[in-house]
Design an enzyme around this catalytic site. Sequence first.
Site, PDB file in Angstrom:
ATOM      1  N   HIS A 124       0.828  -1.210   0.000  1.00 11.54           N
ATOM      2  CA  HIS A 124       0.000   0.000   0.000  1.00 11.54           C
ATOM      3  C   HIS A 124       0.861   1.257   0.000  1.00 11.54           C
ATOM      4  O   HIS A 124       0.607   2.203  -0.754  1.00 11.54           O
ATOM      5  CB  HIS A 124      -0.916  -0.024   1.229  1.00 11.54           C
ATOM      6  CG  HIS A 124      -1.669   1.239   1.467  1.00 11.54           C
ATOM      7  ND1 HIS A 124      -2.957   1.451   1.019  1.00 11.54           N
ATOM      8  CD2 HIS A 124      -1.322   2.377   2.115  1.00 11.54           C
ATOM      9  CE1 HIS A 124      -3.365   2.649   1.374  1.00 11.54           C
ATOM     10  NE2 HIS A 124      -2.387   3.234   2.049  1.00 11.54           N
ATOM     11  N   GLU A 125       1.888   1.269   0.831  1.00  5.47           N
ATOM     12  CA  GLU A 125       2.739   2.464   0.938  1.00  5.47           C
ATOM     13  C   GLU A 125       3.573   2.672  -0.324  1.00  5.47           C
ATOM     14  O   GLU A 125       3.732   3.802  -0.801  1.00  5.47           O
ATOM     15  CB  GLU A 125       3.639   2.362   2.167  1.00  5.47           C
ATOM     16  CG  GLU A 125       2.886   2.277   3.490  1.00  5.47           C
ATOM     17  CD  GLU A 125       1.933   3.445   3.716  1.00  5.47           C
ATOM     18  OE1 GLU A 125       2.203   4.552   3.203  1.00  5.47           O
ATOM     19  OE2 GLU A 125       0.910   3.248   4.392  1.00  5.47           O
ATOM     20  N   HIS A 128       1.585   4.329  -3.033  1.00  2.00           N
ATOM     21  CA  HIS A 128       1.482   5.793  -2.966  1.00  2.00           C
ATOM     22  C   HIS A 128       2.591   6.447  -3.800  1.00  2.00           C
ATOM     23  O   HIS A 128       2.361   7.444  -4.499  1.00  2.00           O
ATOM     24  CB  HIS A 128       1.599   6.264  -1.521  1.00  2.00           C
ATOM     25  CG  HIS A 128       0.327   6.179  -0.728  1.00  2.00           C
ATOM     26  ND1 HIS A 128      -0.854   6.749  -1.135  1.00  2.00           N
ATOM     27  CD2 HIS A 128       0.059   5.574   0.467  1.00  2.00           C
ATOM     28  CE1 HIS A 128      -1.798   6.533  -0.228  1.00  2.00           C
ATOM     29  NE2 HIS A 128      -1.271   5.806   0.748  1.00  2.00           N
ATOM     30  N   GLU A 187      -5.985   6.881  -0.841  1.00  5.97           N
ATOM     31  CA  GLU A 187      -5.936   5.688  -0.004  1.00  5.97           C
ATOM     32  C   GLU A 187      -6.565   4.490  -0.705  1.00  5.97           C
ATOM     33  O   GLU A 187      -6.025   3.380  -0.680  1.00  5.97           O
ATOM     34  CB  GLU A 187      -6.641   5.950   1.336  1.00  5.97           C
ATOM     35  CG  GLU A 187      -5.909   6.914   2.238  1.00  5.97           C
ATOM     36  CD  GLU A 187      -4.510   6.436   2.573  1.00  5.97           C
ATOM     37  OE1 GLU A 187      -4.339   5.256   2.922  1.00  5.97           O
ATOM     38  OE2 GLU A 187      -3.572   7.240   2.471  1.00  5.97           O
TER      39      GLU A 187
END
Length: 265
Positions: A124-125, A128, A187
């Site tokens: 997920h990070e 980004h 997100e």
Amino acid sequence: MTKLTLAVTTVLMLGSCAESPTGRPQLMLFDNTQVNKMGIQTFEELKTKTPISKDKKTNQYVQCVAQAVLKVTPQKYQTNPWEIVVFESDQVNAFALPGGKIGVYTGLLLVAENQHQLAAVIGHEIAHVMAGHSNERLSSNQAISTTLGVADVALAAMNTQYKAELSSAFGLGAQVGLVLPFSRVHETEADVIGLDLMAKAGFEPEQSVALWQNMAKQGSGGTPQILSSHPVPENRIKKLQKDMPSALAAYQARQAQGGLPRCNK
């Protein structure tokens, strides 16, 4: 005033249009080299303020998971080695910054129960960064700031006793109507990309749902989604479940290759 505000916004929107990995239109006003330097500087400052874990096994575990996920990112993200640091902190969090930096707080390792759940967070990070969200956020803030500045000038010229109230309303409207939803878009997009990354890396994608269920237990859950910068866990889980079939297909393809990650917590 409306025409002037729209004109400024239009100019900014046409300034530098891009597209995210999911095909979403983006506003990018900053040079990526500049954004990378900002990410590196932020990371270096954080290392001076937050204790760094010296535990060998913990570092090996985080490195193992992160490197496995990084191996399935586009080639341009593998050109230079990433710096991966474990921070001694009770924060249940992790982050990735432009410039090839990843930080994981030890508090997260108490909530992410296994390598698969940790991969969900790290994926997920990294997503980004892949989606250029830092650049997009900076660009969005610049556009909103410019537009609100124009609105303030226009309000100053108005003959009304409600100037202060109107000015405050513009600011609140930008926060609730633009900034917070914009963050929620980021997100959700990072969840989608991260789910694909963890599956392709050989981590069980269903564990992403278990992770956010664990995360939900950590929070109060009292903030309405409309006033939250993150999707509420229930909505997040629904989106992950919707995208699960394609993630499972990617995981099964990776599983057939053998040599799945075995990162021991």
